[in-house]
Structures are given as C-alpha cells and as structure tokens.
Write a protein that holds these residues in place. Structure first.
Motif, PDB file in Angstrom:
ATOM      1  N   ASP A 118       0.831  -1.201   0.000  1.00  0.00           N
ATOM      2  CA  ASP A 118       0.000   0.000   0.000  1.00  0.00           C
ATOM      3  C   ASP A 118       0.869   1.256   0.000  1.00  0.00           C
ATOM      4  O   ASP A 118       1.976   1.250   0.531  1.00  0.00           O
ATOM      5  N   HIS A 147      -3.633   5.364   0.523  1.00  0.00           N
ATOM      6  CA  HIS A 147      -4.220   5.954   1.725  1.00  0.00           C
ATOM      7  C   HIS A 147      -3.850   7.435   1.726  1.00  0.00           C
ATOM      8  O   HIS A 147      -2.667   7.771   1.807  1.00  0.00           O
ATOM      9  N   ARG A 159      -1.727   0.110  -7.010  1.00  0.00           N
ATOM     10  CA  ARG A 159      -1.545  -0.173  -5.575  1.00  0.00           C
ATOM     11  C   ARG A 159      -2.623   0.550  -4.798  1.00  0.00           C
ATOM     12  O   ARG A 159      -3.086   1.616  -5.210  1.00  0.00           O
ATOM     13  N   ARG A 160      -3.010   0.004  -3.683  1.00  0.00           N
ATOM     14  CA  ARG A 160      -3.984   0.668  -2.808  1.00  0.00           C
ATOM     15  C   ARG A 160      -3.332   1.909  -2.201  1.00  0.00           C
ATOM     16  O   ARG A 160      -2.175   1.885  -1.803  1.00  0.00           O
ATOM     17  N   GLU A 199      -4.850   4.930  -7.356  1.00  0.00           N
ATOM     18  CA  GLU A 199      -4.739   3.476  -7.223  1.00  0.00           C
ATOM     19  C   GLU A 199      -4.660   2.814  -8.593  1.00  0.00           C
ATOM     20  O   GLU A 199      -3.875   1.875  -8.792  1.00  0.00           O
TER      21      GLU A 199
END
Length: 102
Positions: free
Chosen positions: A54, A80, A77-78, A72
């Motif tokens: 992440d 945050h 990829r994730r 994303e």
C-alpha cells in the motif's frame, strides 16, 4: 496564516483525511516513479511512504472523490490519502522531479 490553519482543519474534518507533515518523512526514492510525474503535477497527489504494497499519498484536495481511486489505478496499488500543505507538496515534488531528471 491563521485562516490557512483553519482551512486545513476544515478540510480534514470535512473529508476525514488526516493532516500530515511531509517533513517528518524522508524522501523515498523507490516511490518516485510509482505514479507518472504528469499525474503528480496535474492531480496534486504524490506517494511519500509505503506499508507493504500500500502507498501513503500526500494530497492537496482531500475532497476530490475520484483522486484516490485514480491514483490506485495509475499506480496499481492501494492508496491511503493524507492532506499536506501546498508548500510541503511543492518541495517534495521538486525533489522527485530532480531525482527523476538526474
């Protein structure tokens, strides 16, 4: 400047995205090419750290509903999001551009 601090606090509370100081994180050159530079400059998002696969990403507009999803997709990829000040964003973006050019 006091109004700017209030604006940042408001953006955090409205979006639920926490505020972070990029200066607390060292530049991670491994993340410089995760997202295209054009994407960084046009969308106001840049990766500054990773946890596993992440990404932690600095954003200028935490209220942009598609920004994290688009990041994303672009980086596969994730992500945050964390709100950062424009000054800190600009400094880190300049470091990334310099590293990629050199």
């Amino acid at each position: 400047f006091s109004r700017f601090a209030r604006l940042m606090t408001y953006l955090c509370s409205k979006s639920g995205v926490p505020l972070i100081l990029l200066s607390s994180y060292e530049e991670n050159e491994e993340l410089n090419d995760v997202l295209p530079v054009d994407f960084l400059t046009q969308r106001g998002v840049l990766p500054f750290a990773s946890i596993g696969d992440d990404l932690l990403v600095a954003v200028l507009n935490p209220c942009d509903k598609t920004l994290v999803h688009d990041a994303e997709q672009a980086g596969n990829r994730r992500c945050h999001p964390y709100l950062v000040s424009p000054d800190e964003y600009d400094r880190r973006l300049a470091l990334i551009k310099t590293a990629l050019a050199g």
